[in-house]
Design a protein around this motif. Structure first.
Motif, PDB file in Angstrom:
ATOM      1  N   UNK A 111      40.958  46.169  30.568  1.00 41.90           N
ATOM      2  CA  UNK A 111      41.070  47.637  30.577  1.00 41.90           C
ATOM      3  C   UNK A 111      40.138  48.304  31.595  1.00 41.90           C
ATOM      4  N   UNK A 112      38.858  47.947  31.635  1.00 38.72           N
ATOM      5  CA  UNK A 112      38.000  48.585  32.632  1.00 38.72           C
ATOM      6  C   UNK A 112      38.422  48.299  34.069  1.00 38.72           C
ATOM      7  N   UNK A 113      39.045  47.132  34.309  1.00 41.58           N
ATOM      8  CA  UNK A 113      39.558  46.847  35.656  1.00 41.58           C
ATOM      9  C   UNK A 113      40.692  47.801  35.992  1.00 41.58           C
ATOM     10  N   UNK A 114      41.551  48.091  35.017  1.00 47.89           N
ATOM     11  CA  UNK A 114      42.589  49.092  35.258  1.00 47.89           C
ATOM     12  C   UNK A 114      41.961  50.444  35.585  1.00 47.89           C
ATOM     13  N   UNK A 115      40.889  50.782  34.880  1.00 46.26           N
ATOM     14  CA  UNK A 115      40.211  52.060  35.127  1.00 46.26           C
ATOM     15  C   UNK A 115      39.640  52.113  36.553  1.00 46.26           C
ATOM     16  N   UNK A 116      39.098  50.987  37.027  1.00 47.01           N
ATOM     17  CA  UNK A 116      38.547  50.922  38.384  1.00 47.01           C
ATOM     18  C   UNK A 116      39.618  51.332  39.388  1.00 47.01           C
ATOM     19  N   UNK A 117      40.829  50.827  39.211  1.00 45.05           N
ATOM     20  CA  UNK A 117      41.912  51.140  40.143  1.00 45.05           C
ATOM     21  C   UNK A 117      42.514  52.512  39.863  1.00 45.05           C
ATOM     22  N   UNK A 118      42.537  52.931  38.621  1.00 40.74           N
ATOM     23  CA  UNK A 118      43.107  54.227  38.250  1.00 40.74           C
ATOM     24  C   UNK A 118      42.287  55.371  38.844  1.00 40.74           C
ATOM     25  N   UNK A 119      40.982  55.183  38.930  1.00 47.33           N
ATOM     26  CA  UNK A 119      40.098  56.221  39.481  1.00 47.33           C
ATOM     27  C   UNK A 119      40.571  56.669  40.857  1.00 47.33           C
ATOM     28  N   UNK A 120      41.093  55.739  41.651  1.00 44.77           N
ATOM     29  CA  UNK A 120      41.425  56.018  43.051  1.00 44.77           C
ATOM     30  C   UNK A 120      42.846  56.507  43.287  1.00 44.77           C
ATOM     31  N   UNK A 121      43.684  56.602  42.261  1.00 43.17           N
ATOM     32  CA  UNK A 121      45.061  57.031  42.513  1.00 43.17           C
ATOM     33  C   UNK A 121      45.119  58.540  42.720  1.00 43.17           C
ATOM     34  N   UNK A 122      46.016  58.933  43.628  1.00 40.79           N
ATOM     35  CA  UNK A 122      46.154  60.352  43.942  1.00 40.79           C
ATOM     36  C   UNK A 122      47.539  60.883  43.580  1.00 40.79           C
ATOM     37  N   UNK A 123      48.535  60.020  43.577  1.00 35.41           N
ATOM     38  CA  UNK A 123      49.900  60.506  43.334  1.00 35.41           C
ATOM     39  C   UNK A 123      50.270  60.394  41.854  1.00 35.41           C
ATOM     40  N   UNK A 124      51.194  61.242  41.449  1.00 37.55           N
ATOM     41  CA  UNK A 124      51.604  61.326  40.048  1.00 37.55           C
ATOM     42  C   UNK A 124      52.262  60.032  39.550  1.00 37.55           C
ATOM     43  N   UNK A 125      53.086  59.411  40.383  1.00 36.05           N
ATOM     44  CA  UNK A 125      53.784  58.195  39.964  1.00 36.05           C
ATOM     45  C   UNK A 125      52.786  57.071  39.648  1.00 36.05           C
ATOM     46  N   UNK A 126      51.774  56.919  40.484  1.00 35.92           N
ATOM     47  CA  UNK A 126      50.756  55.886  40.228  1.00 35.92           C
ATOM     48  C   UNK A 126      49.964  56.222  38.975  1.00 35.92           C
ATOM     49  N   UNK A 132      41.019  63.740  32.709  1.00 42.32           N
ATOM     50  CA  UNK A 132      39.673  64.268  32.473  1.00 42.32           C
ATOM     51  C   UNK A 132      38.582  63.227  32.726  1.00 42.32           C
ATOM     52  N   UNK A 133      38.920  62.125  33.395  1.00 43.26           N
ATOM     53  CA  UNK A 133      37.904  61.115  33.681  1.00 43.26           C
ATOM     54  C   UNK A 133      36.883  61.653  34.668  1.00 43.26           C
ATOM     55  N   UNK A 134      35.614  61.421  34.391  1.00 45.44           N
ATOM     56  CA  UNK A 134      34.547  61.855  35.302  1.00 45.44           C
ATOM     57  C   UNK A 134      33.727  60.672  35.829  1.00 45.44           C
ATOM     58  N   UNK A 135      34.124  59.445  35.493  1.00 45.33           N
ATOM     59  CA  UNK A 135      33.377  58.252  35.899  1.00 45.33           C
ATOM     60  C   UNK A 135      33.960  57.669  37.189  1.00 45.33           C
ATOM     61  N   UNK A 136      33.101  56.991  37.928  1.00 44.64           N
ATOM     62  CA  UNK A 136      33.529  56.375  39.192  1.00 44.64           C
ATOM     63  C   UNK A 136      34.022  54.947  38.953  1.00 44.64           C
ATOM     64  N   UNK A 137      34.687  54.414  39.960  1.00 42.45           N
ATOM     65  CA  UNK A 137      35.109  53.020  39.901  1.00 42.45           C
ATOM     66  C   UNK A 137      33.913  52.091  39.797  1.00 42.45           C
ATOM     67  N   UNK A 138      32.842  52.412  40.498  1.00 40.20           N
ATOM     68  CA  UNK A 138      31.620  51.598  40.422  1.00 40.20           C
ATOM     69  C   UNK A 138      31.062  51.591  39.000  1.00 40.20           C
ATOM     70  N   UNK A 161      30.536  48.198  36.481  1.00 41.37           N
ATOM     71  CA  UNK A 161      29.309  47.831  35.766  1.00 41.37           C
ATOM     72  C   UNK A 161      29.567  47.811  34.260  1.00 41.37           C
ATOM     73  N   UNK A 162      30.261  48.829  33.755  1.00 39.38           N
ATOM     74  CA  UNK A 162      30.561  48.914  32.319  1.00 39.38           C
ATOM     75  C   UNK A 162      31.412  47.730  31.864  1.00 39.38           C
ATOM     76  N   UNK A 163      32.180  47.180  32.778  1.00 39.04           N
ATOM     77  CA  UNK A 163      33.042  46.041  32.493  1.00 39.04           C
ATOM     78  C   UNK A 163      32.241  44.780  32.145  1.00 39.04           C
TER      79      UNK A 163
END
Length: 162
Positions: free
Chosen positions: A42-57, A131-137, A141-143
């Motif tokens: 799950x946290x790995x998905x969050x790492x990549x989710x942080x960087x998405x800009x488009x609605x489909x992603x 509403x995520x405010x955390x970074x991929x980095x 670390x949390x992972x």
């Protein structure tokens, strides 16, 4: 008094209780693995989710996170059910088992793991609501938290240092 082995123990209801304990332990381990798979990914998905800009992603990540969280919930629930069943079994076989320090330490780490799991559910909700405010980095670390907990739990269960 000799230690009771779960493979050879008998309970008041007759022989075979030790075999039951082995089955309970096997299913407990299977569902712990399932639980940790979700907590690791799950946290790995969050790492990549942080960087998405488009609605489909974003929508694709929301679906993947929701589904993985569901499987993780199932693994956690069944790991806890089988773990509690093992504790109840040990209570009937050898009540002194529940007074061992390593077991108390392990159960404390499991409580921390449950809190970590709850935080995963919170992050899934925050990402869904944008509403995520955390970074991929931060998520990288949390992972590491479940890995550290796993190391501690396995050492306590196998080595039983106290």
């Amino acid at each position: 008094r000799a230690a009771v082995s779960p493979g050879t123990a008998c309970c008041a209801s007759g022989a075979g209780c030790g075999r039951l304990m082995l089955w309970l332990k096997a299913f407990h381990i299977i569902f712990v693995v399932t639980w940790f798979a979700g907590l690791f990914y799950l946290p790995r998905l969050f790492v990549y989710h942080v960087d998405v800009a488009d609605q489909a992603s974003h929508d694709r990540f929301v679906v993947m996170e929701r589904r993985l969280l569901g499987i993780t919930h199932l693994g956690a629930a069944l790991a806890i059910v089988f773990g509690v069943a093992l504790l109840v079994g040990w209570l009937s076989l050898a009540p002194e088992y529940l007074r061992q320090g390593w077991l108390h330490a392990k159960l404390t780490l499991v409580m921390v793991l449950i809190a970590y799991h709850a935080s995963m559910a919170m992050f899934v909700r925050r990402f869904r609501e944008r509403r995520n405010s955390r970074s991929g980095r931060w998520f990288r670390i949390y992972n590491e938290v479940p890995a550290l907990l796993l190391i501690g739990i396995v050492i306590l269960v196998v080595v039983r240092p106290f």
